[in-house]
Design a protein around this motif. Sequence first.
Motif, mmCIF file in Angstrom:
data_model
loop_
_atom_site.group_PDB
_atom_site.id
_atom_site.type_symbol
_atom_site.label_atom_id
_atom_site.label_comp_id
_atom_site.label_asym_id
_atom_site.label_seq_id
_atom_site.Cartn_x
_atom_site.Cartn_y
_atom_site.Cartn_z
ATOM 1 N N ASP A 446 0.827 -1.209 0.000
ATOM 2 C CA ASP A 446 0.000 0.000 0.000
ATOM 3 C C ASP A 446 0.860 1.258 0.000
ATOM 4 O O ASP A 446 0.550 2.240 -0.694
ATOM 5 C CB ASP A 446 -0.919 0.009 1.227
ATOM 6 N N ALA A 447 1.960 1.241 0.775
ATOM 7 C CA ALA A 447 2.838 2.410 0.856
ATOM 8 C C ALA A 447 3.505 2.687 -0.491
ATOM 9 O O ALA A 447 3.573 3.842 -0.930
ATOM 10 C CB ALA A 447 3.896 2.204 1.937
ATOM 11 N N LYS A 448 3.987 1.646 -1.140
ATOM 12 C CA LYS A 448 4.647 1.839 -2.438
ATOM 13 C C LYS A 448 3.670 2.378 -3.476
ATOM 14 O O LYS A 448 4.033 3.241 -4.293
ATOM 15 C CB LYS A 448 5.262 0.521 -2.918
ATOM 16 N N ARG A 449 2.437 1.887 -3.423
ATOM 17 C CA ARG A 449 1.431 2.375 -4.361
ATOM 18 C C ARG A 449 1.126 3.859 -4.106
ATOM 19 O O ARG A 449 1.046 4.663 -5.041
ATOM 20 C CB ARG A 449 0.154 1.542 -4.240
ATOM 21 N N GLU A 453 1.805 6.988 -6.674
ATOM 22 C CA GLU A 453 0.726 7.886 -7.097
ATOM 23 C C GLU A 453 1.061 9.331 -6.786
ATOM 24 O O GLU A 453 0.767 10.232 -7.587
ATOM 25 C CB GLU A 453 -0.579 7.475 -6.410
ATOM 26 N N GLU A 454 1.688 9.582 -5.644
ATOM 27 C CA GLU A 454 2.065 10.949 -5.287
ATOM 28 C C GLU A 454 3.141 11.486 -6.221
ATOM 29 O O GLU A 454 3.075 12.642 -6.666
ATOM 30 C CB GLU A 454 2.564 10.988 -3.841
ATOM 31 N N LEU A 455 4.118 10.645 -6.569
ATOM 32 C CA LEU A 455 5.174 11.073 -7.491
ATOM 33 C C LEU A 455 4.596 11.378 -8.872
ATOM 34 O O LEU A 455 5.018 12.339 -9.530
ATOM 35 C CB LEU A 455 6.248 9.985 -7.594
ATOM 36 N N GLU A 456 3.639 10.556 -9.309
ATOM 37 C CA GLU A 456 3.021 10.797 -10.613
ATOM 38 C C GLU A 456 2.220 12.094 -10.600
ATOM 39 O O GLU A 456 2.231 12.850 -11.587
ATOM 40 C CB GLU A 456 2.118 9.621 -10.980
ATOM 41 N N ALA A 457 1.545 12.379 -9.483
ATOM 42 C CA ALA A 457 0.775 13.623 -9.371
ATOM 43 C C ALA A 457 1.702 14.833 -9.408
ATOM 44 O O ALA A 457 1.401 15.852 -10.048
ATOM 45 C CB ALA A 457 -0.046 13.615 -8.089
#
Length: 469
Positions: A446-449, A453-457
């Motif tokens: 869950d943390a890696k996901r 997602e935050e890096l992509e945002a």
Amino acid sequence: MKLRGGHSIRLAGRPSSEIRDLPAPSRLLIPLRSRRFHMTEIRVEDGRKVAAGDVLASDPENFRIPLLAPRAGTVRLEALEGHVVIERLEPFDVEHFDGSPAGGMPSHVEAARSDPTAKRRALVELGAWQFFSDAHSGAVLDPSSVPSGVIVSTIHLEPFVARGDVQLHGRLDEFARGLEHLQNFLEYQPIRLVVPDLATPFAKEIREAVAGYAFVQLVAVPLRYPFDHASVLARHLGLPHDLEHPVWAIPTAGIFAVDRALTFGRPVTERLVSLGGPAVDEPVHVRIPVGYPIDDVLANHVCREPARVVSGGVFSGDAMGEDRKGLDTETAGLTVLAENRSRHLFGFARPGWSRRSYGRTFLSGIRPTFAESMNTALQGELRPCIACGQCVDVCPAGIMPNVIHKYLYADEIENTIDARVDLCFECGLCSYVCPSKIDLRQQFIDAKRAIQEELEAIAEAEAALEVEA
């Protein structure tokens, strides 16, 4: 990196080396979704009669990998949600499946004899390419990709998925032929062939079968889980993660699929599946078509009710929901655990009686070596992390799961990143040995996901600012 950590697990219900062909089913229930694939592009009409190998659907998000009809029959699209049903099945020619060519080769397979691009296209169209994956991420490979390395593993260590020795027994010539086909479109890329670090007669046979192949480099590893994991092997061999030039990972079944597709031009629609676990009365390997009804697989094998069926092994597999009625294209094992719905007196002291405690601090300390009768019960209550360090001891990635857990608990994301949660292999050993019963594996997934997602945002926001500028 050097191989480190790992653990050998003896779980009750180990399948025998026997391979059993189950009776022909009355119909096939073929799931449109599996772990990596979502076949949303339906390519057949309801009520249509199909032949074995016809395309039923494809995954538009994964290079249009096809879902093939395992048997000839009549298609029903509305009979079962999330599945393609094939009924009125026609008799199946077993000799035809096992490899003897009947009739002429498909044109693209004939072309594949001399054209590397046509070979890859044949592997996709005949259902063999889905066995290929990115060693580091597990993602589906682009069929046009040029690998930076190729890893083929003959060992499968997680309880329980179809074992490599069972798959290879009596079929080493076919396996060697599949390796030759693979090398023919890799040009000068060597194949790292992973073999057990043992001196058994069968391990010797594997070495002798490939002794004359200059393109094969043998890699011997100890039989400790998860040393068969593609990402562990890639890092051990110094093969970096490269999106443009990925490391190809291919299991034993994948090499047989290559041979079947490129030698005989036949679709790959059968699977060798292990049926094991403490709740299985007759642990065995079964050879069945994709879509074989799960209830029929379990019939006459499962000895306890109720039971929980896991698609795959006990560490990285997923509990099979009620909505999954047939064998999907990626399942190599069905592990069955007894559902334990009652509390036990002194449950806190029981983890080591039917299941060995890694730290030998429970009742297992007074028992000799035994096969664990694992079930779905926690055998006690959840507790906070006690910083015992057992998760660090078994971790093959060399990270500190207990420290990362505490960072996540405190919502310290930057420290979590600095502690290299990204290196987690998701093997599940940390969760297995944890005396506090913390599901560390799921926390890290869950943390890696969330981090990704935050890096992509952030990347999207930066790109938008550049456009405005």
